[in-house]
Design an enzyme around this catalytic site. Structure first.
Site, short mmCIF file in Angstrom:
data_model
loop_
_atom_site.label_atom_id
_atom_site.label_comp_id
_atom_site.label_asym_id
_atom_site.label_seq_id
_atom_site.Cartn_x
_atom_site.Cartn_y
_atom_site.Cartn_z
N ASP A 181 -4.26 -8.10 -8.20
CA ASP A 181 -3.27 -8.86 -8.96
C ASP A 181 -2.16 -9.42 -8.08
O ASP A 181 -1.29 -10.14 -8.57
CB ASP A 181 -2.68 -8.00 -10.09
CG ASP A 181 -2.11 -6.68 -9.60
OD1 ASP A 181 -2.59 -6.15 -8.59
OD2 ASP A 181 -1.19 -6.15 -10.26
N HIS A 182 -2.21 -9.11 -6.79
CA HIS A 182 -1.20 -9.61 -5.87
C HIS A 182 -1.76 -10.55 -4.80
O HIS A 182 -0.99 -11.14 -4.06
CB HIS A 182 -0.49 -8.43 -5.19
CG HIS A 182 0.30 -7.59 -6.14
ND1 HIS A 182 1.66 -7.70 -6.31
CD2 HIS A 182 -0.10 -6.63 -7.02
CE1 HIS A 182 2.07 -6.84 -7.23
NE2 HIS A 182 1.02 -6.17 -7.67
N HIS A 190 3.14 3.35 -2.42
CA HIS A 190 2.13 3.01 -3.41
C HIS A 190 0.81 3.65 -3.00
O HIS A 190 0.73 4.39 -2.02
CB HIS A 190 2.02 1.50 -3.54
CG HIS A 190 1.31 1.04 -4.78
ND1 HIS A 190 1.51 1.61 -6.02
CD2 HIS A 190 0.40 0.05 -4.98
CE1 HIS A 190 0.75 1.01 -6.91
NE2 HIS A 190 0.06 0.06 -6.31
N HIS A 226 0.87 -6.17 -0.91
CA HIS A 226 -0.18 -5.18 -0.72
C HIS A 226 -1.50 -5.74 -1.23
O HIS A 226 -1.54 -6.78 -1.90
CB HIS A 226 0.17 -3.85 -1.41
CG HIS A 226 0.25 -3.94 -2.90
ND1 HIS A 226 1.25 -4.62 -3.57
CD2 HIS A 226 -0.54 -3.41 -3.89
CE1 HIS A 226 1.08 -4.51 -4.87
NE2 HIS A 226 -0.01 -3.80 -5.09
N HIS A 245 6.23 -6.45 -13.85
CA HIS A 245 4.99 -5.67 -13.65
C HIS A 245 4.80 -4.65 -14.76
O HIS A 245 4.60 -3.46 -14.53
CB HIS A 245 5.00 -4.99 -12.27
CG HIS A 245 3.64 -4.62 -11.78
ND1 HIS A 245 3.00 -3.46 -12.17
CD2 HIS A 245 2.79 -5.23 -10.93
CE1 HIS A 245 1.83 -3.38 -11.57
NE2 HIS A 245 1.67 -4.46 -10.80
N HIS A 293 -3.85 -5.25 -3.55
CA HIS A 293 -4.42 -5.07 -4.88
C HIS A 293 -4.62 -6.46 -5.47
O HIS A 293 -3.79 -7.36 -5.25
CB HIS A 293 -3.51 -4.22 -5.77
CG HIS A 293 -3.70 -2.75 -5.55
ND1 HIS A 293 -2.78 -1.81 -5.98
CD2 HIS A 293 -4.71 -2.04 -4.95
CE1 HIS A 293 -3.22 -0.59 -5.67
NE2 HIS A 293 -4.37 -0.71 -5.04
N ASP A 324 4.92 -3.05 -6.27
CA ASP A 324 4.43 -1.77 -6.80
C ASP A 324 4.91 -0.61 -5.93
O ASP A 324 4.65 -0.57 -4.72
CB ASP A 324 2.91 -1.78 -6.83
CG ASP A 324 2.37 -2.88 -7.72
OD1 ASP A 324 3.13 -3.82 -8.03
OD2 ASP A 324 1.18 -2.82 -8.10
#
Length: 270
Positions: free
Chosen positions: A33-34, A109, A29, A237, A31, A179
């Protein structure tokens, strides 16, 4: 590789993984941090003289943003970046080769998000070398025997295939559930999975926060693992509010004992 946050290049070097081994990146996804490490990784590959195509699988919204970054920062890469948009609402096979398949797992999410299920294809049985030596079977017949053929000795005696092989290893599978809020129905999609990674951002002390932000608690992750009948669970996570993640591990193990905490550079036997 699954997801590509900041620091990915450093972790690859620390793990002594050659950059040339990486051919496919699966983004769960959008975000930071990914996915914030992706364009830097692509740029470095160009500087290192990569020539092989790099395949990126990600939600469709990344496509235009990635192309804009490529046009601005990576005009002379020397290799192709192939973008494969995925529908995070569907479970479908998005990659396949002769040894495995990769499927999407729809998750819940704050933005479109999916997990990935890596499933090994069935392998051939193991040859019983002692039986080949006993019957004097030439090496040239090994592939035929693995494929199910019997052996006919020079005197006409037929040796059944079952005496010449041992059962193949059970196919392995690894599910990566990024997530996501707790999904009671997810266990149906994970039946028979060998190893499950499931996010465990919070403990039960923050279950309301988990619900509000569409994350899971360690206990919820363990419930999914238990109900799906997986063999082992990996937690990850973690929220930075937990200085000691063993709190999360203890919660999970009360429900699913075969649980471990993911740590940087950890190697896990799937």
């Amino acid at each position: 590789m699954v997801d590509c946050g900041e620091g990915t290049q450093m972790q690859l070097r620390r793990s002594h993984i050659r950059f040339t081994r990486l051919g496919h990146v699966f983004i769960s996804h959008l975000h930071g941090d990914h996915c914030f490490g992706l364009i830097g990784l692509i740029s470095t590959f160009g500087l290192l003289g990569r020539t092989a195509t790099l395949h990126i699988y990600a939600p469709d919204a990344l496509g235009n943003m990635l192309q804009a970054q490529l046009d601005l920062f990576c005009t002379h890469l020397g290799y192709d970046v192939a973008f494969h948009p995925i529908d995070t609402t569907l479970r479908q096979i998005i990659y396949e080769d002769r040894s495995l398949t990769v499927e999407t797992l729809p998750l819940q999410h704050r933005v479109p998000c999916c997990g990935y299920l890596f499933r090994e294809k069935p392998t051939l049985p193991h040859i019983r070398r002692d039986m080949l030596d006993f019957y004097g079977i030439p090496t040239s017949q090994v592939d035929n025997i693995k494929a199910g053929a019997d052996w006919t000795a020079p005197d006409g005696t037929v040796v059944e295939n079952s005496r010449l092989v041992l059962p193949a290893d059970p196919p392995r599978s690894y599910a990566y559930c990024s997530d996501t809020a707790y999904m009671p129905t997810l266990q149906q999609e994970l039946k028979g999975v060998t190893t499950l990674y499931h996010e465990s951002t919070y403990g039960e002390d923050n279950i309301e926060r988990a619900t509000n932000y569409n994350h899971s608690t360690a206990a919820q992750a363990a419930t999914v693992a238990r109900d799906a009948g997986v063999q082992q669970l990996i937690l990850g996570h973690y929220s930075s509010r937990y200085e000691d993640e063993n709190i999360l591990l203890d919660e999970a193990r009360k429900i699913f004992p075969n649980t471990m905490l993911a740590q940087e550079n950890m190697v896990i036997d799937v």
